[in-house]
Design an enzyme around this catalytic site. Structure first.
Site, mmCIF file in Angstrom:
data_model
loop_
_atom_site.group_PDB
_atom_site.id
_atom_site.type_symbol
_atom_site.label_atom_id
_atom_site.label_comp_id
_atom_site.label_asym_id
_atom_site.label_seq_id
_atom_site.Cartn_x
_atom_site.Cartn_y
_atom_site.Cartn_z
ATOM 1 N N SER A 154 0.868 -1.191 0.000
ATOM 2 C CA SER A 154 0.000 0.000 0.000
ATOM 3 C C SER A 154 0.897 1.231 0.000
ATOM 4 C CB SER A 154 -0.881 0.017 1.257
ATOM 5 O OG SER A 154 -1.506 1.278 1.403
ATOM 6 N N TYR A 168 -1.231 -0.149 10.514
ATOM 7 C CA TYR A 168 -1.441 -0.662 9.147
ATOM 8 C C TYR A 168 -0.252 -0.272 8.257
ATOM 9 C CZ TYR A 168 -3.630 -1.061 4.482
ATOM 10 O OH TYR A 168 -3.908 -1.355 3.175
ATOM 11 N N LYS A 172 2.342 -2.601 6.046
ATOM 12 C CA LYS A 172 2.471 -2.500 4.589
ATOM 13 C C LYS A 172 3.891 -2.101 4.173
ATOM 14 C CE LYS A 172 -1.572 -3.886 3.239
ATOM 15 N NZ LYS A 172 -1.718 -5.068 2.367
HETATM 16 P P1 NAP Z 1 -11.233 -6.515 0.929
HETATM 17 O O1 NAP Z 1 -12.337 -6.490 -0.078
HETATM 18 O O2 NAP Z 1 -11.580 -6.453 2.365
HETATM 19 O O3 NAP Z 1 -10.351 -7.797 0.612
HETATM 20 C C1 NAP Z 1 -9.537 -8.426 1.546
HETATM 21 C C2 NAP Z 1 -9.696 -9.924 1.333
HETATM 22 O O4 NAP Z 1 -8.735 -10.587 2.149
HETATM 23 C C3 NAP Z 1 -11.077 -10.445 1.695
HETATM 24 O O5 NAP Z 1 -11.600 -11.143 0.584
HETATM 25 C C4 NAP Z 1 -10.830 -11.360 2.889
HETATM 26 O O6 NAP Z 1 -11.689 -12.506 2.796
HETATM 27 C C5 NAP Z 1 -9.358 -11.734 2.703
HETATM 28 N N1 NAP Z 1 -8.694 -12.043 3.971
HETATM 29 C C6 NAP Z 1 -8.631 -11.256 5.082
HETATM 30 N N2 NAP Z 1 -7.988 -11.891 6.056
HETATM 31 C C7 NAP Z 1 -7.619 -13.104 5.559
HETATM 32 C C8 NAP Z 1 -6.930 -14.217 6.084
HETATM 33 N N3 NAP Z 1 -6.484 -14.231 7.347
HETATM 34 N N4 NAP Z 1 -6.730 -15.292 5.294
HETATM 35 C C9 NAP Z 1 -7.192 -15.308 4.022
HETATM 36 N N5 NAP Z 1 -7.846 -14.280 3.452
HETATM 37 C C10 NAP Z 1 -8.064 -13.193 4.231
HETATM 38 O O7 NAP Z 1 -10.228 -5.309 0.673
HETATM 39 P P2 NAP Z 1 -9.519 -4.737 -0.637
HETATM 40 O O8 NAP Z 1 -9.728 -3.280 -0.616
HETATM 41 O O9 NAP Z 1 -9.864 -5.530 -1.839
HETATM 42 O O10 NAP Z 1 -7.976 -4.987 -0.235
HETATM 43 C C11 NAP Z 1 -7.163 -5.967 -0.835
HETATM 44 C C12 NAP Z 1 -5.705 -5.645 -0.505
HETATM 45 O O11 NAP Z 1 -5.358 -4.372 -1.017
HETATM 46 C C13 NAP Z 1 -5.391 -5.608 0.996
HETATM 47 O O12 NAP Z 1 -4.121 -6.192 1.225
HETATM 48 C C14 NAP Z 1 -5.332 -4.115 1.289
HETATM 49 O O13 NAP Z 1 -4.550 -3.814 2.407
HETATM 50 C C15 NAP Z 1 -4.748 -3.596 0.000
HETATM 51 N N6 NAP Z 1 -5.015 -2.184 -0.261
HETATM 52 C C16 NAP Z 1 -6.280 -1.722 -0.398
HETATM 53 C C17 NAP Z 1 -6.500 -0.377 -0.662
HETATM 54 C C18 NAP Z 1 -7.880 0.199 -0.843
HETATM 55 O O14 NAP Z 1 -8.032 1.420 -0.923
HETATM 56 N N7 NAP Z 1 -8.902 -0.616 -0.922
HETATM 57 C C19 NAP Z 1 -5.408 0.501 -0.777
HETATM 58 C C20 NAP Z 1 -4.123 -0.009 -0.617
HETATM 59 C C21 NAP Z 1 -3.926 -1.354 -0.378
HETATM 60 P P3 NAP Z 1 -12.120 -13.348 4.110
HETATM 61 O O15 NAP Z 1 -12.576 -12.341 5.114
HETATM 62 O O16 NAP Z 1 -13.212 -14.251 3.613
HETATM 63 O O17 NAP Z 1 -10.928 -14.113 4.525
#
Ligand code: NAP
Length: 263
Positions: A154, A168, A172
């Protein structure tokens, strides 16, 4: 004619097996769909079964691609090893892996952060990436064609700072640094490892407490150089580039996709 890339026009992953963690929602689901649209057979992982089954359904509906859902908690070495084994059992190899599973537990200043929220973020965002990387590398280095891995970090980590996100951000930043170290350790094993650092992306994770998507769009219009946050497809495009042969000499980089926020 449009100049925008349509994933389905390309075939960079035909015959390859790709594993995506956190593929039941958000960025991970879009990455899985994009890889499948370019020919990959995809293994989608997460803790909850239902959203993974929905990703499989979407892959199949989009073009008859092959997809396998495997429930796995990335904080469990046994789960992650079984996940890699399931991919190889079903499709014969593991060519691409995207370590995307991650959580954000923030909002409050550090002094108000509970030990539980601290530990959960460390466990999933850092230990989870380590365990997945280790299992993936151990498989890929046995294959004549090696493999390519992307970790989702991130901009909040190594690139910029925001109030209410210290823990967080620390996790990251660790992902960005772990990526570079692992990349150096294993490029001679034929395993190419990089990171993508998104800025704000159109999933609920980028909503501030109480904020609607309209509020978020207004905030982005006022503050981001591009005037809007990134789509999940724009993050997927960066991941597909780095895991494809287009990036065959890109090793240990951390590609920022953030609407210009850190420009
Ligand atoms: P999200 O929709 O909440 O996706 C996160 C996924 O990770 C969920 O499907 C969740 O499914 C899974 N997960 C969480 N804990 C887990 C575990 N212990 N084992 C296996 N799976 C797990 O969020 P997103 O926005 O798509 O984020 C995806 C990635 O991008 C993350 O690493 C986040 O930090 C990064 N990111 C996001 C943003 C943003 O603005 N959205 C910005 C920078 C970076 P379950 O709960 O079913 O396990």
């Amino acid at each position: 004619m449009t100049s925008r890339t349509r994933f389905s026009d390309r075939t960079r992953f035909t015959g390859r097996t790709a594993l995506v963690t956190g593929a039941g929602s958000g960025i991970g689901r879009t990455i899985a769909l994009a890889l499948a649209a370019e020919g990959a057979q995809v293994v989608v992982a997460g803790r909850r079964r239902e959203p993974l089954d929905e990703t499989v359904r979407l892959v199949e509906e989009a073009g008859g691609g092959k997809a396998l859902a495997v429930t796995a908690d990335v904080t469990s070495a046994a789960d992650v090893e079984a996940l890699v084994a399931a991919a190889v059992d079903r499709f014969g190899s593991l060519d691409v892996a995207v370590n995307n599973a991650g959580v954000f537990r923030g909002g409050a200043p550090l002094a108000e952060l509970s030990e539980d929220d601290w530990q959960t973020q460390l466990d999933i965002n850092v230990t989870g990436v380590f365990l997945a990387l280790r299992a993936e590398i151990r498989q890929m280095r046995t294959q004549p064609t090696g493999g390519a891995i992307v970790n989702i970090a991130s901009t909040f980590g190594a690139h910029t700072r925001h109030p209410g996100a210290a823990a967080y951000s620390a996790t990251k930043a660790a992902v960005s640094v772990l990526t570079r170290g692992a990349a150096l350790d294993h490029i001679r094993d034929g395993v190419r490892i990089n990171a993508v650092s998104p800025g704000a992306v159109e999933t609920p994770m980028s909503l501030r407490p109480g904020e609607t998507t309209t509020d978020r769009a207004e905030r982005a219009a006022a503050t981001l150089p591009l005037g809007r946050i990134s789509t999940t497809s724009e993050i997927a495009a960066a991941v597909l580039y780095l895991t494809s042969d287009d990036a065959s000499s890109v090793v240990g980089t951390d590609l920022v996709v953030d609407s210009g926020a850190t420009a």
